[in-house]
Design an enzyme around this catalytic site. Structure first.
Site, mmCIF file in Angstrom:
data_model
loop_
_atom_site.group_PDB
_atom_site.id
_atom_site.type_symbol
_atom_site.label_atom_id
_atom_site.label_comp_id
_atom_site.label_asym_id
_atom_site.label_seq_id
_atom_site.Cartn_x
_atom_site.Cartn_y
_atom_site.Cartn_z
ATOM 1 N N ASP A 87 -30.557 -37.908 13.654
ATOM 2 C CA ASP A 87 -31.543 -37.011 13.860
ATOM 3 C C ASP A 87 -32.855 -37.542 14.296
ATOM 4 O O ASP A 87 -32.838 -38.990 14.137
ATOM 5 C CB ASP A 87 -31.648 -36.425 12.327
ATOM 6 C CG ASP A 87 -33.006 -35.417 12.248
ATOM 7 O OD1 ASP A 87 -33.120 -34.361 13.120
ATOM 8 O OD2 ASP A 87 -34.017 -35.810 11.461
ATOM 9 N N ILE A 88 -33.681 -36.771 14.929
ATOM 10 C CA ILE A 88 -34.896 -37.559 15.128
ATOM 11 C C ILE A 88 -36.127 -37.551 14.347
ATOM 12 O O ILE A 88 -36.439 -38.695 13.554
ATOM 13 C CB ILE A 88 -35.295 -37.035 16.519
ATOM 14 C CG1 ILE A 88 -34.352 -37.305 17.583
ATOM 15 C CG2 ILE A 88 -36.584 -37.305 17.072
ATOM 16 C CD1 ILE A 88 -34.806 -36.494 19.171
ATOM 17 N N ASP A 89 -36.725 -36.217 13.954
ATOM 18 C CA ASP A 89 -37.819 -36.216 13.326
ATOM 19 C C ASP A 89 -37.506 -36.483 11.720
ATOM 20 O O ASP A 89 -36.921 -35.971 11.307
ATOM 21 C CB ASP A 89 -38.332 -34.868 13.456
ATOM 22 C CG ASP A 89 -38.827 -34.600 14.671
ATOM 23 O OD1 ASP A 89 -39.928 -35.265 15.226
ATOM 24 O OD2 ASP A 89 -37.996 -33.849 15.477
ATOM 25 N N GLY A 104 -32.640 -30.843 16.222
ATOM 26 C CA GLY A 104 -33.036 -29.617 16.607
ATOM 27 C C GLY A 104 -33.844 -29.365 17.978
ATOM 28 O O GLY A 104 -33.948 -28.281 18.526
ATOM 29 N N LYS A 123 -25.607 -28.399 13.658
ATOM 30 C CA LYS A 123 -25.310 -29.483 14.569
ATOM 31 C C LYS A 123 -23.759 -30.237 14.411
ATOM 32 O O LYS A 123 -23.459 -30.607 15.456
ATOM 33 C CB LYS A 123 -25.973 -30.658 13.883
ATOM 34 C CG LYS A 123 -27.657 -30.541 14.088
ATOM 35 C CD LYS A 123 -28.548 -31.594 13.517
ATOM 36 C CE LYS A 123 -29.989 -31.668 13.437
ATOM 37 N NZ LYS A 123 -30.742 -32.799 13.083
ATOM 38 N N ASP A 161 -32.708 -36.199 7.370
ATOM 39 C CA ASP A 161 -33.729 -35.712 6.644
ATOM 40 C C ASP A 161 -33.772 -34.435 6.015
ATOM 41 O O ASP A 161 -34.465 -33.904 5.290
ATOM 42 C CB ASP A 161 -34.802 -36.497 7.029
ATOM 43 C CG ASP A 161 -35.785 -35.839 8.059
ATOM 44 O OD1 ASP A 161 -36.745 -35.312 7.486
ATOM 45 O OD2 ASP A 161 -34.951 -35.789 9.062
ATOM 46 N N ASN A 206 -31.675 -28.673 8.269
ATOM 47 C CA ASN A 206 -30.776 -28.537 9.369
ATOM 48 C C ASN A 206 -29.601 -29.626 9.694
ATOM 49 O O ASN A 206 -28.956 -29.662 10.483
ATOM 50 C CB ASN A 206 -31.495 -28.326 10.825
ATOM 51 C CG ASN A 206 -32.124 -29.568 11.179
ATOM 52 O OD1 ASN A 206 -32.636 -30.296 10.633
ATOM 53 N ND2 ASN A 206 -32.582 -29.480 12.330
#
Length: 258
Positions: A9-11, A44, A184, A207, A210
């Site tokens: 994941d990114i954020d 996302g 995802k 985290d 989603n």
């Protein structure tokens, strides 16, 4: 288990609250690649939001828009479009409540309003450019995901009224909108099938809300120390905070880096 691929994941996972990649995360991803394990972004966000980060980390593959659009080394491997009739139903419902929508296509995204404070606040929190303005954008383009801009106490206005859609909050003023059952994990599954890799041979870090399906789907689901509390039951392991070596420690726990 010899894991072959890792989804990030990114954020809140690869980047911190300032949207910066911690230096130890950069080093950990480089070490992962050096050990012959494929890193993949699973986010996302839309693909046009992630290029600088992907370039910084040397990541060539991604699962974007909560699983709706997946690309492996430059080649699309999965696309899941929201049906026009579902979009139209939500457009009419949101208009009745005075809420703004943002439509995410393959190469661009547009808002139904030229200016809306909720759109500005939520989108700028991602540190990306604001969307264009085109209320009809969804009619002429395939839409993979939408943002619905409303506050938490207003979510009940949409519950069950468009059953073909799924809503996931990612900001106090914004929710992701995807097809019912979308996640995802769907994009990840499509990519793994294309590569001949089983879910048990995959690792995922996340985290947020989603990330539930993704962490459950893979062989080793790792939640960041800064995760939403509702995510933790879906994880096999909880690593450190994004700013406290969380990625490095998680990859070491998986036996993928020293």
């Amino acid at each position: 288990m010899a894991y072959k691929i890792v989804f990030f994941d990114i954020d809140g996972t690869l980047v911190n609250e300032n949207k910066e990649v911690p230096s130890d995360t950069v080093e950990a991803v480089r070490a992962l690649k050096a050990n012959g394990v494929e890193p993949v972004i699973a986010t996302g966000r839309a693909p046009y939001f992630i290029k600088p980060l992907a370039d910084q980390l040397g990541i060539e593959s991604f699962v974007c828009m909560n699983g709706a659009y997946a690309v492996y080394r430059g080649k699309p491997v999965y696309k899941r479009v929201i049906p026009k009739e579902s979009i139209e139903a939500l457009v009419n419902l949101a208009a009745g409540h005075g809420h703004s929508l943002v439509f995410e296509g393959e190469h661009a995204y547009c808002s139904d309003r030229a200016e809306h404070p909720f759109v500005t606040e939520s989108v700028l929190s991602l540190k990306v450019e604001l969307p264009g303005h085109d209320p009809e954008f969804w009619k002429a383009n395939d839409i993979f995901q939408m943002f619905l801009h409303c506050e938490g106490h207003e979510e009940h206005l949409y519950q069950g009224l468009v059953p073909e859609l799924k809503l996931i909050r990612w900001h106090p003023k914004a929710m992701d909108v995807l097809p019912a059952g979308g996640s995802k994990a769907q994009g990840i599954e499509a990519m793994l099938e294309r590569l001949g890799i089983t879910p048990s041979e995959a690792v995922a870090f996340g985290d947020g809300l989603n990330d539930k399906e993704m962490l459950e789907f893979v062989g080793l689901g790792i939640a960041m120390g800064n995760s939403h509390q509702e995510l933790l039951p879906y994880a096999d392991y909880v690593t450190g905070h994004v700013d406290e070596g969380g990625i490095r420690n998680g990859l070491a726990k998986a036996g993928l880096i020293a």
